[in-house]
Design an enzyme around this catalytic site. Structure first.
Site, PDB file in Angstrom:
ATOM      1  N   ASP A 217      21.579  95.529  91.519  1.00 31.46           N
ATOM      2  CA  ASP A 217      22.490  95.518  90.420  1.00 31.46           C
ATOM      3  C   ASP A 217      23.764  94.623  90.635  1.00 31.46           C
ATOM      4  O   ASP A 217      24.370  94.486  91.832  1.00 31.46           O
ATOM      5  CB  ASP A 217      22.875  96.865  90.271  1.00 31.46           C
ATOM      6  N   GLU A 276      19.930  90.945  90.223  1.00 35.14           N
ATOM      7  CA  GLU A 276      20.419  90.770  88.820  1.00 35.14           C
ATOM      8  C   GLU A 276      21.647  90.307  88.936  1.00 35.14           C
ATOM      9  O   GLU A 276      22.723  90.686  89.378  1.00 35.14           O
ATOM     10  CB  GLU A 276      20.853  92.529  88.164  1.00 35.14           C
TER      11      GLU A 276
HETATM   12  C1  NOJ Z   1      23.712  96.347  85.276  1.00 31.60           C
HETATM   13  C2  NOJ Z   1      22.745  97.341  84.827  1.00 31.60           C
HETATM   14  O1  NOJ Z   1      21.645  96.778  84.261  1.00 31.60           O
HETATM   15  C3  NOJ Z   1      23.634  98.019  83.854  1.00 31.60           C
HETATM   16  O2  NOJ Z   1      22.646  99.060  83.252  1.00 31.60           O
HETATM   17  C4  NOJ Z   1      24.870  98.590  84.389  1.00 31.60           C
HETATM   18  O3  NOJ Z   1      25.565  99.163  83.257  1.00 31.60           O
HETATM   19  C5  NOJ Z   1      25.639  97.658  85.251  1.00 31.60           C
HETATM   20  N1  NOJ Z   1      24.815  96.897  85.830  1.00 31.60           N
HETATM   21  C6  NOJ Z   1      26.701  98.083  86.098  1.00 31.60           C
HETATM   22  O4  NOJ Z   1      26.177  98.976  87.053  1.00 31.60           O
END
Ligand code: NOJ
Ligand code: CA
Length: 560
Positions: A217, A276
């Site tokens: 993440d 991500e």
């Molecule tokens: C990316 C995640 O996909 C999302 O759902 C989340 O709110 C943020 N990161 C913060 O962790």
């Protein structure tokens, strides 16, 4: 339709092939909304366990579980209170082990979500940091600063959180902590070796339990340079994002990932990771390098219209980028953060900024405006979504699918304000709609309290039209989206070869055609006029059903 290709074998065991991830189909499960095993309205591991045959029949290679860790759900589980446990509402570690075993027995790998930028404010570390007070070692695990203003009554800087409002929150003794996301998500201090060591422990904890890979993440935000004086928001915006920006996409984040890589590679087969990372395309290969995380998400298709030129550019540029790192590309049309693609494609053309790039929040304006049915062409959205999905599934690299897209599900627009859960809605005082509409529990049957999601209700309201999209119905309908996905995934296994792609000129701006090693061809018609196919072509799949032409807004697959 010629169907001479082998059906997949649902009971295959895992291969020990270390490159399994390169062209895998990964199915994202948002655990609270997939299936509820105990009837409390919240999806859980038992629920997933009861649906492993569904996943095997669908033909996915891996599942990615969004966070299932103990969490107060301030951000749908991305506020983790304990990285090495299961939320009691979702299950137990023993059930997790059982699930991994059941998926592995069906040849399905397991990817879990690691959230390293921030913990929950209920994490033991944060509670201790608040209690221990200023200057303590406990506070050094997070980013605490004194405030500005005569008495420190103002936040240290005017930085904004991604979810809206100040990025700083004050604690009782007057210090402030940094939270790039919700108030309940304090950012960790990645300069602290203790933080680094603890995440290595977490990675090993799950890898030892048989987890095959990790989704990281906000992988681009962990390390920070917080040398005083801190820049203002306006100053920050002027700093180039070239690896030395104080907060975003810093080169030194890869020191963290190099350490993780050593952990991944100590397993056989090596554990995988996907970043991500919302960074400039030129910097994506840094994350995708084999010395770093090994693969990175490409979100370009989330931002694109259903448009041949945009799709072709995206494919070309991302295959070039993947070649730079030696990784494979990733393709995503939907996930838990965006409006479902069946809906995006059924709305009038998405808004664009001056640069011509589609704005990130496609579909959100429509939702904010109340989600009027009159503006949404559901059938067209589904038609285009199927065409786009078959296009995506023909590409080299990994395909990430989001639960419910295999049913052709649309975004749920009619959720009352008081039922919304997403902090982006709550913090923005209604100027953002939030992501609840793609997180509504799945319909498994056409009847029952929560359409078969569980024995009782669902934690977000399911609309009546969910009945039409129920798994139970679509399974029986050879023309359903579910049947199309199943056939596509089975054929993909049979047709998939090397990672090359060659474009075939079609003489039309609105038709894309490409070929893959072994002679598999994919033709997508983004326009409205039929595109003829040569006589004798072995059409094995067609999103419109027609096999002699490629109908408008459809895709066909041609086998050698
Ligand atoms: C990316 C995640 O996909 C999302 O759902 C989340 O709110 C943020 N990161 C913060 O962790
Ligand atoms: Ca439950």
């Amino acid at each position: 339709m010629a169907q001479h290709l082998a059906e997949p074998n649902a009971t295959t065991i895992l291969s020990d092939d270390a490159s399994w991830w390169r062209q895998a189909v990964v199915y994202q499960i948002y655990p609270r909304s997939f299936a509820d095993g105990n009837g409390d309205g919240i999806g859980d591991l038992k629920g997933i366990l009861s649906r492993v045959d569904y996943l095997a029949d669908l033909g996915v290679d891996a599942v990615w579980l969004s966070p299932f860790y103990p969490s107060a759900l301030a951000d749908g589980g991305y506020d983790v209170a304990d990285y090495r446990d299961v939320d009691p509402r979702i299950g137990t570690l023993a059930e997790f082990d059982e699930l991994v075993e059941a998926l592995h027995a069906r040849g399905i790998r397991v990817i879990v979500d690691i959230v390293p930028n921030h913990t929950s404010n209920l994490h033991e570390w944060f509670r201790r940091a608040v209690a221990a007070g200023r200057g303590s070692a406990e506070r050094e695990r997070y980013i605490f600063r004194d405030g500005s203003g005569a008495n420190g009554e103002l936040p240290p800087t005017d930085w904004l959180s991604v979810f809206g409002g100040s990025a700083w929150e004050r604690v009782d003794d007057g210090q402030w902590y940094l939270h790039n996301f919700a108030v309940e998500q304090p950012d960790l201090n990645w300069s602290n070796p203790e933080v680094r060591a603890d995440f290595v422990k977490t990675l090993r904890f799950w890898a030892d339990r048989g987890v095959d890979g990790f989704r990281i993440d906000v992988a681009h935000m962990l390390t920070k340079d917080l040398t005083e004086p801190l820049p203002s928001r306006a100053e920050l915006e002027l700093i180039p994002r070239d690896g030395k920006h104080p907060l975003i996409d810093r080169d030194d984040v890869h020191e963290v990932y190099a350490e993780w890589r050593a952990v991944f590679n100590s397993y056989d087969p090596p554990r995988t990771a996907v970043a991500e990372a919302w960074v400039d395309s030129a910097r994506v290969p840094l994350y995708a390098r084999p010395e770093s995380l090994g693969q990175s998400f490409n979100f370009d298709l989330l931002l694109a219209d259903f448009d041949a030129a945009q799709f072709r550019d995206i494919v070309t540029s991302n295959l070039d980028l993947a070649a730079l790192s030696g990784s494979s590309s990733t393709w995503v049309l939907s996930n838990h953060d965006v409006v479902r693609h069946a809906t995006r494609y059924g709305l009038p053309k998405t808004r664009r900024d001056e640069s011509g790039k589609t704005l990130e929040k496609a579909g959100n304006d429509w939702l904010l405006g109340g989600g009027a049915e009159s503006q949404l062409d559901r059938e067209r959205g589904e038609r285009r979504a199927s065409a786009a999905t078959l296009f995506l599934l023909g590409l080299p690299g990994s395909a990430y699918l989001y639960q419910g897209e295999e049913l052709g599900l649309h975004e749920v627009a009619d959720i009352a304000d008081e039922q919304r859960q997403d902090p982006t809605f709550l913090r923005s005082e209604g100027s953002e709609i939030g992501r609840d509409g793609c997180r509504v529990p799945l319909p498994w049957s056409a009847h029952g309290a929560s359409f078969g999601f569980g024995a009782d209700g669902a934690h977000l309201p399911q609309p009546g039209w969910f009945a039409e999209y129920a798994v139970e119905r679509e399974e029986l309908d050879p023309a359903s989206t579910l049947s199309l996905y199943r056939r596509a995934l089975a054929l993909r296994h049979a047709l998939q070869g090397g990672e090359q792609l060659g474009w075939i000129e079609t003489g039309r701006d609105d038709v894309l055609r490409f070929t893959r090693p072994g002679g598999w061809q994919v033709v997508t018609n983004f326009g409205s006029e039929d595109y003829p196919i040569e006589d004798g072509a072995n059409v094995v799949l067609s999103s419109s059903g027609a096999t002699d032409v490629v109908r408008g807004e459809s895709t066909v697959w041609i086998a050698p």
